[in-house]
Design a protein around this motif. Structure first.
Motif, PDB file in Angstrom:
ATOM      1  N   SER A 542       0.838  -1.207   0.000  1.00 32.79           N
ATOM      2  CA  SER A 542       0.000   0.000   0.000  1.00 32.79           C
ATOM      3  C   SER A 542       0.868   1.251   0.000  1.00 32.79           C
ATOM      4  O   SER A 542       0.614   2.216  -0.735  1.00 32.79           O
ATOM      5  N   LYS A 543       1.890   1.225   0.846  1.00 31.81           N
ATOM      6  CA  LYS A 543       2.802   2.371   0.917  1.00 31.81           C
ATOM      7  C   LYS A 543       3.534   2.575  -0.399  1.00 31.81           C
ATOM      8  O   LYS A 543       3.738   3.699  -0.864  1.00 31.81           O
ATOM      9  N   LEU A 591      -8.751  -5.763   6.826  1.00 30.67           N
ATOM     10  CA  LEU A 591      -8.674  -4.298   6.879  1.00 30.67           C
ATOM     11  C   LEU A 591      -7.522  -3.774   6.023  1.00 30.67           C
ATOM     12  O   LEU A 591      -7.649  -2.743   5.343  1.00 30.67           O
ATOM     13  N   SER A 592      -6.416  -4.462   6.034  1.00 28.80           N
ATOM     14  CA  SER A 592      -5.271  -4.037   5.221  1.00 28.80           C
ATOM     15  C   SER A 592      -5.589  -4.132   3.732  1.00 28.80           C
ATOM     16  O   SER A 592      -5.221  -3.250   2.943  1.00 28.80           O
ATOM     17  N   LEU A 593      -6.289  -5.207   3.334  1.00 31.90           N
ATOM     18  CA  LEU A 593      -6.689  -5.346   1.932  1.00 31.90           C
ATOM     19  C   LEU A 593      -7.720  -4.295   1.532  1.00 31.90           C
ATOM     20  O   LEU A 593      -7.721  -3.822   0.382  1.00 31.90           O
ATOM     21  N   ARG A 594      -8.586  -3.928   2.438  1.00 31.04           N
ATOM     22  CA  ARG A 594      -9.553  -2.851   2.151  1.00 31.04           C
ATOM     23  C   ARG A 594      -8.820  -1.551   1.808  1.00 31.04           C
ATOM     24  O   ARG A 594      -9.181  -0.832   0.868  1.00 31.04           O
ATOM     25  N   CYS A 595      -7.790  -1.251   2.599  1.00 27.82           N
ATOM     26  CA  CYS A 595      -7.038  -0.017   2.361  1.00 27.82           C
ATOM     27  C   CYS A 595      -6.244  -0.096   1.063  1.00 27.82           C
ATOM     28  O   CYS A 595      -6.173   0.881   0.297  1.00 27.82           O
ATOM     29  N   LEU A 596      -5.638  -1.257   0.782  1.00 23.92           N
ATOM     30  CA  LEU A 596      -4.943  -1.431  -0.479  1.00 23.92           C
ATOM     31  C   LEU A 596      -5.901  -1.282  -1.650  1.00 23.92           C
ATOM     32  O   LEU A 596      -5.577  -0.654  -2.669  1.00 23.92           O
ATOM     33  N   ALA A 598      -8.646   0.474  -1.699  1.00 22.02           N
ATOM     34  CA  ALA A 598      -9.005   1.893  -1.832  1.00 22.02           C
ATOM     35  C   ALA A 598      -7.907   2.669  -2.551  1.00 22.02           C
ATOM     36  O   ALA A 598      -8.194   3.578  -3.357  1.00 22.02           O
ATOM     37  N   ILE A 599      -6.658   2.332  -2.289  1.00 22.71           N
ATOM     38  CA  ILE A 599      -5.532   3.010  -2.945  1.00 22.71           C
ATOM     39  C   ILE A 599      -5.481   2.652  -4.430  1.00 22.71           C
ATOM     40  O   ILE A 599      -5.334   3.522  -5.297  1.00 22.71           O
TER      41      ILE A 599
END
Length: 636
Positions: A542-543, A591-596, A598-599
């Motif tokens: 993600s980063k 949750l981490s995959l959700r943020c990825l 979204a990015i």
């Protein structure tokens, strides 16, 4: 030996008198006094005595003049399916090469199949000759490569065994020899474990895996070409549990095994509950509860982890043949499993069957005359080679009612795929020209059969020139949308591809793959931990992708993850990825995959190099998804 009296009790009155000890005989005359018949008889008696807790029967194999294939004695245990063979060599000398020759004779013989352990028994002392010791090590390794354990009973080892086998010595050498040679042990005190299982033992026997570890034993039935069924029997060596066997069903067993394989901390076992006594645990199954000691639980832990390591390759191998990973198991039908491939409108299913009747193999020789028409079943069959198909059956498909809450639009049926077998109930060979696997069938139905049937029906028309009425819907099921040339059918595949990397050549494809993974880890298998490295990899990815986003949804990302508010978004992701806050849970991965996701949604297009890097980072997560899907077959 001269012993002087240094004590004041006067037990030795004359300090100059030697103390003579009438010790035990150093050895029995097994190398010179016994005939070869008596030597074999000695080994049979010794096997029965020394291995009494391991074997049930032992006997001399064959008679003089018969071909014995390097076997003189056979011992077996019907309960464990263990077979031991012993080769006896009552010789005065052994030369370099003899051991290799004997082992080769056994391994190339017709009686090696099913043997668990090989014993070389000889009256010659091999241990005193380093060259022979090295040769035995090489021979033992050759046996190990054939999955056969081995043991050497040479002159020295036989003397040691006989020293504590008084009944055997008494029978064969007489009372005087037994009195002078054998060591009599004190009667055993009552023990909690009369007989232990073998330590860290694992063995494959046909469709079963056997695991033993001192106090526990697990007999595991593995899946095969016919059915995806896993079950197990759990036994214990403890005296008060003797004769008690716990049956563990497929769902519970797969939960235990998968949890044990991925757990970082094992104190929260799903199969063991701590008690007030720190040395006692409660083994809990759906149907029984037993109290186990810490040692017994530790032995069981090893068995479950080893069982997983042995079972998972079997599951993957079976799936690789039939290609069923993406499809849900819906029923066991005539000892064979059925998988849901496609949902079609009921009327379309009827038209498909009409098409099969018209294109029965007996009605013509075109490339579509490949059906064996039958009521309610679609059979692909050719009598002679046609349309690249070899003679025989390639597919037998039935329709099932859709399950779930019924609605006014529920007019569809599910088409299922079942592995084919021959008349002897053996699995057929698989391939595009042979029996079709699930993936090939799924593609053939959607891309070839249904478009052809619809075109055939439109051209044919009915006698009244009317099209059969359909109530259609644009459906999205899991990751699949309406497919083919109409919305009259849709795929029931649980994910878009078998492997990550296939069909992923742009940002849109990887965006879809991340969405599928997120949806999966938000759903089932919540009781199974995941490797914490998977979540860390998503956070780092993600980063890395952030620079390709002009305006990320920072509010959404910070709402999902506990990022340091004082740090920039990229820095916060990097710090979190390396922190102890991250946990080995599916919720964290979700949750981490959700943020990825979204990015990636805000990325126009990733460069090819970054696309390749993202795929590499996501492959381990996809592999976990694949493992979950395969395990879900057994957890229904």
């Amino acid at each position: 030996m001269m012993v002087t009296d240094n004590y004041n009790n006067g037990l030795l009155r004359d300090s100059k008198t030697p103390l003579v000890i009438d010790g035990k005989l150093k050895a029995l005359p097994i190398d010179s006094e016994l005939s070869w018949e008596d030597f074999e008889r000695l080994i049979v008696r010794l096997v029965r005595y020394s291995l009494s807790g391991t074997i049930q029967n032992s006997f001399q194999y064959g008679r003089q003049g018969q071909k014995q294939y390097g076997i003189d004695i056979v011992a077996f245990n019907a309960a464990t399916a263990d077979t031991f063979v012993l080769q006896c060599k009552h010789v005065k000398t052994i030369s370099r090469g003899d051991i290799t020759k004997w082992i080769r004779e056994f391994l190339t013989g017709e009686r090696r199949k099913g043997v668990s352990k090989y014993f070389l028994c000889t009256s010659f002392s091999i241990e005193t000759d380093t060259a022979l010791v090295d040769e035995w090590k090489e021979a033992a390794f050759s046996l190990f490569e054939e999955k056969i354990d081995s043991a050497l009973w040479d002159y020295g080892e036989l003397q040691s065994l006989l020293r504590y086998a008084e009944p055997v010595v008494l029978e064969l050498f007489g009372e005087a020899a037994a009195e002078r040679f054998c060591v009599r042990l004190e009667p055993n005190q009552p023990t909690e474990y009369p007989v232990n299982y073998r330590q860290k033992f694992a063995h494959r026997l046909d469709s079963s895996l056997i695991f033993e570890n001192l106090t526990c034993r697990l007999d595991l039935l593995v899946p095969n070409d016919k059915q995806q069924i896993v079950s197990a029997l759990l036994s214990f060596a403890r005296k008060d549990l003797n004769g008690i066997t716990l049956g563990i069903d497929s769902d519970e067993l797969m939960h235990w095994l998968q949890w044990r394989a991925h757990a970082q901390e094992i104190d929260s076992r799903p199969y063991a509950i701590p008690t007030d006594n720190k040395e006692r645990w409660m083994l809990s199954t759906k149907h029984a509860r037993l109290t186990l000691s810490t040692d017994e639980l530790s032995h069981l832990d090893w068995i479950l982890k080893e069982a997983w390591n042995r079972l998972l390759p079997v599951i993957f191998a079976n799936e690789a043949k039939w290609q069923t990973m993406r499809f849900k198991l819906i029923e066991h039908n005539y000892n064979r499993d059925s998988y849901a491939l496609v949902s079609v409108h009921r009327n379309l299913w009827s038209i498909i069957l009409d098409f099969a009747w018209e294109y029965d193999f007996a009605n013509g020789d075109s490339n579509w005359h490949i059906f064996d028409a039958a009521p309610g079943m679609l059979k692909v069959y050719v009598r002679n080679r046609r349309a690249r198909l070899e003679p025989g059956y390639h597919l037998m498909m039935q329709a099932h009612n859709e399950v779930g809450v019924a609605g006014p639009w529920d007019e569809n049926v599910v088409l299922s795929w079942t592995p084919l077998s021959d008349f002897d109930d053996q699995a057929e060979a698989v391939g595009p020209t042979k029996a079709w696997d699930a993936e090939y069938t799924h593609h053939w139905i959607i891309e070839r059969l249904i478009p052809t049937v619809i075109e055939w029906h439109q051209n044919k028309r009915m006698a009244n020139n009317r099209w059969v009425s359909f109530k259609t819907r644009d459906v999205k099921k899991g990751s699949s949308s309406a497919l083919g040339s109409s919305d009259l059918c849709y795929s029931l595949a649980q994910c878009g591809s078998r492997e990550l990397g296939r069909n992923i050549n742009d940002t849109t494809a990887i965006r879809c793959a991340v969405s599928q993974m997120q949806s999966h880890f938000n759903g089932g298998h919540k009781d199974v931990p995941v490797d914490i490295a998977l979540t860390r990899a998503v956070l780092k990815l993600s980063k890395r992708i952030l620079p390709f986003v002009s305006l990320p949804d920072e509010h959404y990302i910070r709402g999902k993850l506990p990022l340091n508010p004082k740090l920039a978004l990229a820095d916060g992701l990097e710090v979190l990825a390396s922190s102890d806050q991250v946990m080995a849970t599916r919720q964290w991965l979700d949750l981490s995959l959700r943020c990825l996701s979204a990015i990636i949604d805000d990325v126009d297009e990733l460069p090819p190099s970054e696309l390749g890097h993202a795929i590499d980072e996501l492959i381990p997560i996809w592999r976990q998804l694949k493992e979950d899907l395969l395990c879900s077959v057994f957890r229904q």
